[in-house]
Design an enzyme around this catalytic site. Structure first.
Site, PDB file in Angstrom:
ATOM      1  N   ARG A  99     -36.744  89.590  66.594  1.00 18.14           N
ATOM      2  CA  ARG A  99     -37.565  90.612  67.261  1.00 18.14           C
ATOM      3  C   ARG A  99     -38.194  89.920  68.463  1.00 18.14           C
ATOM      4  O   ARG A  99     -39.124  89.114  68.304  1.00 18.14           O
ATOM      5  CB  ARG A  99     -38.617  91.139  66.281  1.00 18.14           C
ATOM      6  CG  ARG A  99     -39.419  92.341  66.770  1.00 18.14           C
ATOM      7  CD  ARG A  99     -40.282  92.840  65.602  1.00 18.14           C
ATOM      8  NE  ARG A  99     -41.206  93.873  65.999  1.00 18.14           N
ATOM      9  CZ  ARG A  99     -40.948  95.177  65.943  1.00 18.14           C
ATOM     10  NH1 ARG A  99     -39.769  95.598  65.539  1.00 18.14           N
ATOM     11  NH2 ARG A  99     -41.867  96.061  66.294  1.00 18.14           N
ATOM     12  N   HIS A 126     -33.295  98.988  70.542  1.00 19.50           N
ATOM     13  CA  HIS A 126     -33.772  98.959  69.156  1.00 19.50           C
ATOM     14  C   HIS A 126     -32.739  99.674  68.284  1.00 19.50           C
ATOM     15  O   HIS A 126     -32.972 100.772  67.776  1.00 19.50           O
ATOM     16  CB  HIS A 126     -35.136  99.658  69.072  1.00 19.50           C
ATOM     17  CG  HIS A 126     -35.924  99.326  67.845  1.00 19.50           C
ATOM     18  ND1 HIS A 126     -35.430  98.536  66.828  1.00 19.50           N
ATOM     19  CD2 HIS A 126     -37.178  99.708  67.455  1.00 19.50           C
ATOM     20  CE1 HIS A 126     -36.360  98.424  65.875  1.00 19.50           C
ATOM     21  NE2 HIS A 126     -37.412  99.129  66.232  1.00 19.50           N
ATOM     22  N   GLN A 129     -33.434 101.114  64.639  1.00 20.74           N
ATOM     23  CA  GLN A 129     -34.213 102.351  64.625  1.00 20.74           C
ATOM     24  C   GLN A 129     -33.316 103.554  64.874  1.00 20.74           C
ATOM     25  O   GLN A 129     -33.457 104.594  64.221  1.00 20.74           O
ATOM     26  CB  GLN A 129     -35.311 102.289  65.688  1.00 20.74           C
ATOM     27  CG  GLN A 129     -36.171 103.538  65.773  1.00 20.74           C
ATOM     28  CD  GLN A 129     -36.965 103.773  64.500  1.00 20.74           C
ATOM     29  OE1 GLN A 129     -37.607 102.851  63.980  1.00 20.74           O
ATOM     30  NE2 GLN A 129     -36.928 104.987  63.973  1.00 20.74           N
ATOM     31  N   ASP A 221     -41.291 108.583  71.949  1.00 21.48           N
ATOM     32  CA  ASP A 221     -41.749 107.220  71.669  1.00 21.48           C
ATOM     33  C   ASP A 221     -43.089 107.055  72.380  1.00 21.48           C
ATOM     34  O   ASP A 221     -43.447 107.850  73.256  1.00 21.48           O
ATOM     35  CB  ASP A 221     -40.713 106.217  72.196  1.00 21.48           C
ATOM     36  CG  ASP A 221     -40.926 104.798  71.693  1.00 21.48           C
ATOM     37  OD1 ASP A 221     -41.929 104.550  70.993  1.00 21.48           O
ATOM     38  OD2 ASP A 221     -40.090 103.933  72.003  1.00 21.48           O
ATOM     39  N   CYS A 260     -40.212 106.913  66.418  1.00 22.31           N
ATOM     40  CA  CYS A 260     -39.941 105.603  65.825  1.00 22.31           C
ATOM     41  C   CYS A 260     -41.195 104.958  65.228  1.00 22.31           C
ATOM     42  O   CYS A 260     -41.080 104.082  64.366  1.00 22.31           O
ATOM     43  CB  CYS A 260     -39.316 104.681  66.856  1.00 22.31           C
ATOM     44  SG  CYS A 260     -40.330 104.457  68.337  1.00 22.31           S
ATOM     45  N   ARG A 288     -34.940 103.166  57.493  1.00 17.81           N
ATOM     46  CA  ARG A 288     -34.730 101.821  58.047  1.00 17.81           C
ATOM     47  C   ARG A 288     -34.228 100.885  56.941  1.00 17.81           C
ATOM     48  O   ARG A 288     -33.347 100.039  57.170  1.00 17.81           O
ATOM     49  CB  ARG A 288     -36.033 101.280  58.653  1.00 17.81           C
ATOM     50  CG  ARG A 288     -36.494 101.959  59.941  1.00 17.81           C
ATOM     51  CD  ARG A 288     -35.640 101.572  61.132  1.00 17.81           C
ATOM     52  NE  ARG A 288     -35.660 100.135  61.353  1.00 17.81           N
ATOM     53  CZ  ARG A 288     -36.615  99.486  62.031  1.00 17.81           C
ATOM     54  NH1 ARG A 288     -37.633 100.151  62.567  1.00 17.81           N
ATOM     55  NH2 ARG A 288     -36.543  98.174  62.208  1.00 17.81           N
TER      56      ARG A 288
END
Length: 300
Positions: A99, A126, A129, A221, A260, A288
């Site tokens: 990450r 991402h 996600q 987002d 997300c 996830r």
């Protein structure tokens, strides 16, 4: 597939296969397969869902995880090269979830790593996600075929991964409502990574009611992505792109809301939408676990 860095790493068939297997394993509660591996989690950014879901997935596969904070590594302090760090990780680990602040870090590790690298988030993309979002849509709608998805607001790392999924032509339509200044910002980011993508036919600088009325799912987002510079002078241009209750009610009656997380309530979305009956944010968040568990099985 040696690594999973972007949705574009996958073929259409491989992507659909991962999604179907994730749904099957969730519904049948399959966790009997044990890998007995050691997975590293190297994080330069804070995390809630990514860390929890990966650590649980690793545990359910009979494996163990080692969390490596960037502040504790020689690499992040500039005292060790990417090549030496990647080789060191490979001595002890079977795979590495990263990450990172900068997508180029992932690219550098991939070139030097003998073990699988998984993108747990970068400033560009991402993909985990988006896998969870796609899985949620299939569960809720039965299929991705002919679904009309609408992204509201800046093209973030999550949105970039949705664009990549759309380009694989897996059944859904995608439109993006976003001010021009933020489209330019996205294009500049792509150029900084020597990338380009044609989104002219799906981007709209103003709200198009015909597109909005036909939306099967509205996605958004936070307007201030973690770790990225945000020009507050441009935020007022996003006011019309907030998912308000009034805007959401113009979509189809069974339109889903997806995000997300974390969310800035009252900014990109109103409480009545994110907490409303059509919101699937918690289903998406839990999924996830299942897509990442499947990813680990396929990579290891």
């Amino acid at each position: 597939m040696k690594h999973f860095i972007d949705i574009s790493n996958l073929s259409k068939e491989r992507l659909i296969g991962i999604l179907n297997a994730s749904i099957q394993n969730k519904n049948e509660n399959i966790s009997k397969e044990k890998l007995y591996k050691v997975i590293g989690l190297f994080f330069e950014k804070n995390s809630t869902r990514t860390r929890l879901s990966f650590e649980l997935a690793i545990n359910q596969l009979g494996s163990s995880s080692i969390f490596i904070s960037s502040k504790d590594s020689h690499f992040s302090k500039g005292k060790e090269s990417v090549e030496d760090t990647a080789k060191t990780f490979a001595l002890y680990l079977d795979a590495l979830v990263m990450r990172v602040n900068n997508h180029s870090t992932l690219s550098s590790f991939v070139k030097s790593s003998s073990i699988p690298i998984i993108n747990g988030l970068s400033d560009l993309s991402h993909p985990c996600q988006t896998l969870a979002g796609l899985m949620t849509l299939i569960e809720e709608k039965g299929s991705l075929e002919n679904l009309n998805l609408l992204w509201m607001g800046p093209i973030t790392n999550v949105a970039h991964s949705w664009i990549e999924a759309h380009k694989l032509k897996i059944g859904f339509n995608l439109n993006i409502f976003c001010p021009e200044v933020y489209i330019n910002k996205y294009q500049n980011k792509l150029q900084s990574y020597d990338l380009e993508t044609d989104i002219n036919n799906i981007v709209h600088y103003k709200i198009d009611n015909d597109i909005l009325n036909s939306a099967d799912a509205i996605l958004t987002d936070t307007w201030k992505s973690m770790g990225e510079e945000t020009d507050d002078n441009h935020l007022d241009k996003l006011d019309n792109f907030s998912v308000t209750e009034e805007l959401f009610n113009k979509a189809k009656k069974d339109c889903l809301f997806m995000h997300c997380l974390p969310a800035s309530r009252g900014q990109e979305v109103e409480d009545k939408v994110i907490d409303g009956p059509n919101s699937k944010i918690w289903v998406e968040a839990k999924n996830r676990l299942f897509v990442q568990r499947q990813l680990l099985k396929e990579l290891l």
